[in-house]
Design a protein around this motif. Structure first.
Motif, PDB file in Angstrom:
ATOM      1  N   SER A   1       0.898  -1.262   0.215  1.00  0.00           N
ATOM      2  CA  SER A   1       0.091   0.059  -0.002  1.00  0.00           C
ATOM      3  C   SER A   1       0.803   1.195   0.007  1.00  0.00           C
ATOM      4  N   VAL A   2       0.155   2.433  -0.341  1.00  0.00           N
ATOM      5  CA  VAL A   2       0.876   3.591  -0.370  1.00  0.00           C
ATOM      6  C   VAL A   2       0.058   4.523   0.357  1.00  0.00           C
ATOM      7  N   ASN A   3       0.571   5.305   1.170  1.00  0.00           N
ATOM      8  CA  ASN A   3      -0.253   6.304   2.101  1.00  0.00           C
ATOM      9  C   ASN A   3       0.387   7.623   2.045  1.00  0.00           C
ATOM     10  N   PRO A   4      -0.156   8.648   1.360  1.00  0.00           N
ATOM     11  CA  PRO A   4       0.550   9.960   1.364  1.00  0.00           C
ATOM     12  C   PRO A   4       0.585  10.807   2.511  1.00  0.00           C
ATOM     13  N   TYR A   5      -0.531  10.575   3.350  1.00  0.00           N
ATOM     14  CA  TYR A   5      -0.474  11.342   4.498  1.00  0.00           C
ATOM     15  C   TYR A   5      -0.652  10.391   5.772  1.00  0.00           C
ATOM     16  N   ARG A   6      -0.234  10.971   7.102  1.00  0.00           N
ATOM     17  CA  ARG A   6      -0.311  10.621   8.140  1.00  0.00           C
ATOM     18  C   ARG A   6      -1.616  11.427   8.844  1.00  0.00           C
ATOM     19  N   GLY A   7      -2.566  10.681   9.448  1.00  0.00           N
ATOM     20  CA  GLY A   7      -3.687  11.482   9.931  1.00  0.00           C
ATOM     21  C   GLY A   7      -4.611  11.861   8.986  1.00  0.00           C
ATOM     22  N   CYS A   8      -5.747  12.394   9.318  1.00  0.00           N
ATOM     23  CA  CYS A   8      -6.976  12.648   8.463  1.00  0.00           C
ATOM     24  C   CYS A   8      -7.786  13.661   9.001  1.00  0.00           C
TER      25      CYS A   8
END
Length: 360
Positions: free
Chosen positions: A72-79
């Motif tokens: 997976s790829v997650n461009p952000y931490r937190g939302c």
């Protein structure tokens, strides 16, 4: 776990949590307490803060037997969407931040995501398989409209003919519709739209900065019309609150253009359980006990059951009845069974300027 009271100097607008409980790794606890001075304190509106991170890699691997993807790829931490039930909230504890308000107000962006991704795809040892985007936090959360990390990521995936899946509820996904449509034309894209409820008022308090339900239905429509296969994700299913809507959500999403569907019952890992209990006490005090009793009936008498094979399904008659209703409605409405397989056979580096092109 008792949550600390809200900071009296902060004004909250459209936030899911109301305080900053310490993460499970912290050794100290802080609480606000009146000093007896009845002075009027000046308050300030709590705003979102954006930090940047420059990691050495961007693809995260997993070997969980419960999850259908291995990377997976997650461009952000937190939302910033601030969904109070979000299972990703506990990940902020690894940063020394609170899974409460910090999770939705202190966001970390990874502006180098596309460059890192291209470097990792170009390694000789890399073997393609669908990359899942948005598995931890939403890559199309509000700040993405300004930072524009996702278009560059999608261009890398498109140029390398690499398949990708997406989970989102962010309207900004339509900004990149041309890229998603181009990948879908090669059978290399699948988008999941999370739709928790059709009740706009309930959604506003559960998911305070996420698009309204009618906007998400329009997203499904626009994506499907552009040729992008869309999965409606009836998730999380919250007993008493959203469980009665299973059939209505599936019907509305089918009418909008969704072709596949999935369902996950409410999960409350680690710090999420007390945050959700606090939300119930603030927004639905008349049914708080009923909701949690039903949750525990699906989780072996606890707020959460983290066991593989159980955490995404629940157990007992409550969970089985919900799953049965979902399966019957999915079949009646004509949804496809399972998820379409994406094409990995075209994967390869994009042609560079000066390369000799193949004649055949």
């Amino acid at each position: 776990m008792m949550l600390p009271p809200q900071d009296p100097k902060e004004r909250l607008k459209a936030r899911g949590a109301a305080s900053r409980p310490e993460g499970r790794f912290e050794t100290q606890r802080r609480e606000w307490e009146s000093d007896g001075w009845d002075l009027v304190e000046e308050t300030r509106l709590l705003c979102t803060e954006i930090a940047t991170e420059h990691p050495r890699s961007i693809i995260t691997r997993n070997d969980s037997p419960d999850i259908s993807f291995d990377r997976s790829v997650n461009p952000y931490r937190g939302c910033e969407h601030g969904c109070v039930y979000c299972y990703a909230r506990p990940s902020h504890a690894y940063l020394g931040l609170s899974p409460g308000l910090d999770f939705e107000t202190r966001i970390t962006a990874k502006p180098d995501a596309a460059q890192l991704l291209e470097r990792e795809l170009g390694r000789r040892s890399y073997r393609p398989a669908p990359i899942a985007l948005g598995t931890n936090t939403d890559p199309y959360q509000p700040i993405e409209a300004k930072l524009k990390i996702m278009p560059a990521v999608l261009r890398v995936l498109r140029d390398w003919n690499h398949p990708a899946t997406l989970v989102t509820r962010g309207h900004t996904v339509l900004r990149d519709l041309d890229l998603w449509a181009e990948m879908a034309a090669r059978n290399q894209a699948l988008i999941g739209i999370s739709l928790t409820t059709l009740d706009a008022g309930l959604a506003r308090s559960l998911e305070p900065r996420a698009p309204a339900p009618h906007t998400r239905l329009r997203m499904i429509h626009d994506l499907a019309r552009a040729g992008v296969p869309v999965r409606v994700m009836v998730a999380p299913v919250i007993p008493v609150l959203t469980e009665p809507e299973i059939e209505a959500i599936l019907t509305a999403a089918r009418d909008a253009g969704a072709t596949t569907a999935s369902m996950i019952p409410l999960r409350l890992p680690h710090e999420v359980a007390p945050l959700f209990r606090d939300w119930l006490d603030r927004h639905r005090p008349d049914m708080a006990a009923h909701v949690m009793n039903r949750v525990q009936a699906m989780r072996g008498g606890r707020d959460n059951d983290p066991r593989f094979g159980h955490r995404f399904r629940g157990e007992g008659i409550e969970a089985e009845l919900a799953q049965q209703r979902f399966r019957l409605a999915r079949r009646r409405l004509g949804y496809q069974q399972g998820m379409p397989a994406l094409d990995c056979t075209r994967f390869g580096p994009p042609p560079r300027s000066g390369d000799q092109m193949s004649l055949f």
